[in-house]
Design a protein around this motif. Sequence first.
Motif, PDB file in Angstrom:
ATOM      1  N   HIS A  75     -34.301  -1.518  24.908  1.00  0.00           N
ATOM      2  CA  HIS A  75     -34.387  -0.327  25.756  1.00  0.00           C
ATOM      3  C   HIS A  75     -34.973  -0.646  27.130  1.00  0.00           C
ATOM      4  O   HIS A  75     -34.613  -0.002  28.125  1.00  0.00           O
ATOM      5  N   ALA A  76     -35.855  -1.654  27.215  1.00  0.00           N
ATOM      6  CA  ALA A  76     -36.381  -2.057  28.526  1.00  0.00           C
ATOM      7  C   ALA A  76     -35.276  -2.649  29.396  1.00  0.00           C
ATOM      8  O   ALA A  76     -35.195  -2.376  30.606  1.00  0.00           O
ATOM      9  N   LEU A  77     -34.388  -3.423  28.797  1.00  0.00           N
ATOM     10  CA  LEU A  77     -33.262  -3.977  29.564  1.00  0.00           C
ATOM     11  C   LEU A  77     -32.289  -2.872  29.970  1.00  0.00           C
ATOM     12  O   LEU A  77     -31.705  -2.915  31.064  1.00  0.00           O
ATOM     13  N   GLU A  78     -32.094  -1.881  29.102  1.00  0.00           N
ATOM     14  CA  GLU A  78     -31.220  -0.760  29.467  1.00  0.00           C
ATOM     15  C   GLU A  78     -31.785   0.015  30.655  1.00  0.00           C
ATOM     16  O   GLU A  78     -31.035   0.424  31.551  1.00  0.00           O
ATOM     17  N   ASP A  79     -33.093   0.209  30.676  1.00  0.00           N
ATOM     18  CA  ASP A  79     -33.711   0.925  31.802  1.00  0.00           C
ATOM     19  C   ASP A  79     -33.684   0.096  33.080  1.00  0.00           C
ATOM     20  O   ASP A  79     -33.526   0.647  34.169  1.00  0.00           O
ATOM     21  N   ALA A  80     -33.846  -1.221  32.954  1.00  0.00           N
ATOM     22  CA  ALA A  80     -33.880  -2.077  34.151  1.00  0.00           C
ATOM     23  C   ALA A  80     -32.489  -2.322  34.719  1.00  0.00           C
ATOM     24  O   ALA A  80     -32.324  -2.456  35.934  1.00  0.00           O
ATOM     25  N   LYS A 116     -25.289  -1.846  30.710  1.00  0.00           N
ATOM     26  CA  LYS A 116     -25.605  -1.511  29.322  1.00  0.00           C
ATOM     27  C   LYS A 116     -24.611  -2.128  28.339  1.00  0.00           C
ATOM     28  O   LYS A 116     -24.978  -2.499  27.222  1.00  0.00           O
ATOM     29  N   ALA A 117     -23.355  -2.248  28.758  1.00  0.00           N
ATOM     30  CA  ALA A 117     -22.345  -2.836  27.873  1.00  0.00           C
ATOM     31  C   ALA A 117     -22.567  -4.326  27.655  1.00  0.00           C
ATOM     32  O   ALA A 117     -22.030  -4.898  26.700  1.00  0.00           O
ATOM     33  N   GLY A 126     -29.349   2.479  18.131  1.00  0.00           N
ATOM     34  CA  GLY A 126     -29.351   3.892  18.506  1.00  0.00           C
ATOM     35  C   GLY A 126     -30.454   4.224  19.487  1.00  0.00           C
ATOM     36  O   GLY A 126     -31.215   3.368  19.952  1.00  0.00           O
ATOM     37  N   THR A 127     -30.531   5.483  19.804  1.00  0.00           N
ATOM     38  CA  THR A 127     -31.553   5.979  20.720  1.00  0.00           C
ATOM     39  C   THR A 127     -32.907   6.016  20.008  1.00  0.00           C
ATOM     40  O   THR A 127     -32.981   6.014  18.772  1.00  0.00           O
ATOM     41  N   PRO A 128     -33.996   6.072  20.765  1.00  0.00           N
ATOM     42  CA  PRO A 128     -35.314   6.204  20.111  1.00  0.00           C
ATOM     43  C   PRO A 128     -35.424   7.446  19.240  1.00  0.00           C
ATOM     44  O   PRO A 128     -36.096   7.424  18.206  1.00  0.00           O
TER      45      PRO A 128
END
Length: 511
Positions: free
Chosen positions: A106-111, A116-117, A162-164
């Motif tokens: 999730h940190a990489l998705e936010d950065a 994201k893919a 999945g999501t948090p």
Amino acid sequence: MSHHPSKSFRKKTTRRKSRKNLQESTSSGAEIEIIRYGVGLDVHKENIVVSVAAQTAQNLIVQIRTHKFRNHPQGLQELTRFLQKYQPVSHYLMECTGIYHRPVYHALEDAFPNLKAKIIAMNPLLVHRKLTNLGNKHDKADAQGMAELSFYNRLIRPSYVGTPEFFHLRDTLRNYKYAKKEANKHVNRIHRVLCSVNFMHRFNLHHEWELHLLDFMIATKGPIKRAFKAMVESSQLEKRSISSLMKHQEDYVPYFNIELPKASRFNLRQLVIQYLQAETNAAQYLLQTEKLILKDAEFEHCYLQLLRIPCVGQISALSIITELGDFRRFVNWKAFAKYCGVVPEIKESGGTFTASHINRFTNTHLRTALSQIAMLYVNGYAKGTDLAIFAHRQRVLRQLPFKKAVMRVAQKLSRIIYQVLVNNLTYDASYEQTKAKIQRLQRRNTKHGTMLESPHTRSLRRDISQLLVTNSQYMTSKSRFFLVKGFQQLIRKANSVELEGTELNSKKNKV
């Protein structure tokens, strides 16, 4: 032949210097042209080992840099800042390591919201099948192997992350299961304490009257007979029913003279308190899970659709929904059944296909839920439904072992659940029987020109039913099934002969 030690030592230092110079030259990018980068992350509880590899214009893959970060919020910020200078990137590849990879993912998705893919969390078993490097295993080698693997798109198979919110929902229901297991452990410990004083009757603490009786046994000094009488008197004063207690009185009569020691009563009191606390926690977890499911319109619709399937209860339906997550990610029902863990492994060698054991590296909670539902069908529940008939065919007629029959039913159940969830179909418990009946009538109409049976066939059907009823005590389920099948063939034959006879009579009249 002798070698001077200083000479061999100097050769080692020159090799190390040459390797260091090669790494510096590749990292600077001055001598070679870099097309893209690949990042491999070996995630642990406390550390994250990151390896960056580069693909050159000559399609060579070279290692650029390897670095270690701490797995905490400040370390994740340093990691994202470190990876920003390596662009463009093929993939950020990591292993699914329980719960430790989720914050990194999730940190990489936010950065990197536009990439994201390219952030892939992969099954560790699949990762190690692709990596064939021999030698010592360590974190740096694993990260370098995943960095090199990130350039091969066809070898990468991403796992679902999945999501948090989804993980919180899934963990809530899993905590319910853990609380129920803890409650069962306390029940077994209570039984063990009672067996130590030769009280062999097992309490079913789900019954309120047995829980009250155990409470009186703990609180009352003296033999168990005194506690039994005290409970009867207390129930009569409070005007509570004692029918269940008197019905099972004979089960406790052999133990009336047993007196619980003080230490045993203390242990039982503590175990009962822990049992009640575990049951309370389990009920709260289950109630919270259902509330979260009913808040989401899509989850609520899926929940109600699953409850239409016979033998699928509330807990089983909640387990299926919370363990699947995004169920539309499955390409077909085969991928869905494989994820559920109800399909055997197929091995092929030299054109010979063999079915091996069930793949146990799948979702254990889903496999358990489907297996428990399938056991109900195999044991004879929901008779008359399509799944019950299929289970009877597997267990009784084909005489499969119990576990194999359960897996066959669970596999068919997974196909039904896939159609209900993904294709949004409403389940009909007798769909296959109705479809077979309509097809049978249509064939009769096309072949004989009518769907009705002749009077002779109807009388024959009455005689057969009377025969089965009057001699039912001499039949087993298997023999009755085969007799019914044989009589059905007899009725079809009589029906066809009757129709052929009418056709012949009409031809004679015409002549």
